[in-house]
Design an enzyme around this catalytic site. Structure first.
Site, PDB file in Angstrom:
ATOM      1  N   ILE A 130      35.466  -3.545  18.089  1.00  0.00           N
ATOM      2  CA  ILE A 130      36.697  -4.332  18.106  1.00  0.00           C
ATOM      3  C   ILE A 130      36.397  -5.730  17.563  1.00  0.00           C
ATOM      4  CG2 ILE A 130      37.810  -3.035  19.951  1.00  0.00           C
ATOM      5  CD1 ILE A 130      37.030  -5.223  21.897  1.00  0.00           C
ATOM      6  N   ASP A 131      37.308  -6.205  16.748  1.00  0.00           N
ATOM      7  CA  ASP A 131      37.214  -7.544  16.164  1.00  0.00           C
ATOM      8  C   ASP A 131      38.185  -8.442  16.912  1.00  0.00           C
ATOM      9  OD1 ASP A 131      35.476  -6.497  14.178  1.00  0.00           O
ATOM     10  OD2 ASP A 131      37.215  -5.820  13.032  1.00  0.00           O
ATOM     11  N   ILE A 132      37.680  -9.551  17.432  1.00  0.00           N
ATOM     12  CA  ILE A 132      38.528 -10.405  18.252  1.00  0.00           C
ATOM     13  C   ILE A 132      38.674 -11.799  17.647  1.00  0.00           C
ATOM     14  CG2 ILE A 132      37.904  -9.160  20.350  1.00  0.00           C
ATOM     15  CD1 ILE A 132      36.177 -11.636  21.108  1.00  0.00           C
ATOM     16  N   TYR A 160      42.083  -7.801  16.689  1.00  0.00           N
ATOM     17  CA  TYR A 160      42.669  -7.735  15.352  1.00  0.00           C
ATOM     18  C   TYR A 160      42.171  -6.477  14.643  1.00  0.00           C
ATOM     19  CZ  TYR A 160      44.718 -12.432  15.249  1.00  0.00           C
ATOM     20  OH  TYR A 160      45.491 -13.531  15.483  1.00  0.00           O
TER      21      TYR A 160
END
Length: 253
Positions: free
Chosen positions: A131-133, A143
């Site tokens: 997961i890209d935060i 995101y």
């Protein structure tokens, strides 16, 4: 005692090894040939490696199977591969090349059932979720689409849903990507309180001393670094590097 891991993270765009800053795919640094870099990490005895093909997501194309096959046959360490995986057929093909783990990200937020299908086919040990935060108004949100779309989902609310389906969670901080200005410990604190599966953090690591600090403060099993193992010195000359075993063995001391 958990085994602490420090992992080179390589980014591929159109078949080349590149390095971005803050996920900006329009302004990136060309690093070189990814296979040559993998060979250097072989020689330096890296324990594992994360490969992410951002081009597959940007172009909405299939994974570059031929390149993945070459990387897998070149690498002497376990590989986690992510980028463009949209169905079980693609995942099977990648695993058949000897890739140890596949990572899914954006696809998960469009079809969560896909994670369950992967788990049924391969088991949790072969699946990572990335997961890209990004921080917005003092809150972290996930995101997708290479950092372009805010899902409005908080990472701490999301992670419980992947338990039993994925064997590892990788979290990348968009704001710190490629900056080498220090990792944001606040988001680690947020996730660390709730995580029940192995956690790998990345984004902003600027030194081995910082890796050591993270290992001492958090009982996490992995820190992944891109720029740290690609650049050398204040001018960021391209030089593939990796710490010696004696340094690694003392990181959490």
């Amino acid at each position: 005692m958990k085994i602490k891991r420090i992992i080179p993270a390589l980014t591929i765009l159109n078949g080349d090894l590149v390095k971005t800053q803050k996920f900006d795919q329009l302004n990136y640094n060309y690093i070189g040939d990814v296979l040559n870099s993998v060979r250097i990490f072989n020689d330096k005895e890296a324990e594992e490696i994360i490969i992410t093909d951002i081009g597959s997501t940007i172009n909405n194309s299939e994974p570059n199977f031929e390149l993945i096959k070459k990387i897998s046959s070149t690498a002497r360490m376990p590989i986690t591969y992510g980028g463009g995986i949209k169905n079980i057929y693609q995942a099977k093909k990648i695993i058949s090349y000897g890739v140890e783990k596949i990572s899914i990200s954006s696809k998960l937020f469009k079809n969560f059932e896909f994670l369950k299908e992967l788990n049924t086919e391969f088991g949790t040990q072969s699946i990572s979720v990335t997961i890209d935060i990004k921080k917005v108004n003092n809150e972290y949100f996930i995101y997708i689409n290479n950092g372009k779309l805010n899902t409005q989902i908080r990472p701490e609310d999301f992670i419980e849903g992947i338990y039993g389906y994925a064997g590892e969670l990788i979290i990348n901080n968009i704001d710190n990507d490629g900056m080498m200005n220090g990792i944001d410990e606040n988001y680690i604190e947020t996730i660390y309180k709730k995580i029940k599966i192995p956690l790998v953090v990345m984004g902003g690591i600027g030194s081995i001393l910082e890796v050591s600090k993270i290992f001492r403060k958090f009982d996490i099993i992995g820190v992944a670094c891109g720029s740290l193992f690609i650049y050398k010195g204040i001018n960021k000359a391209v030089l593939i590097n990796y710490p010696k075993k004696e340094i690694l063995s003392n990181l959490d001391q």
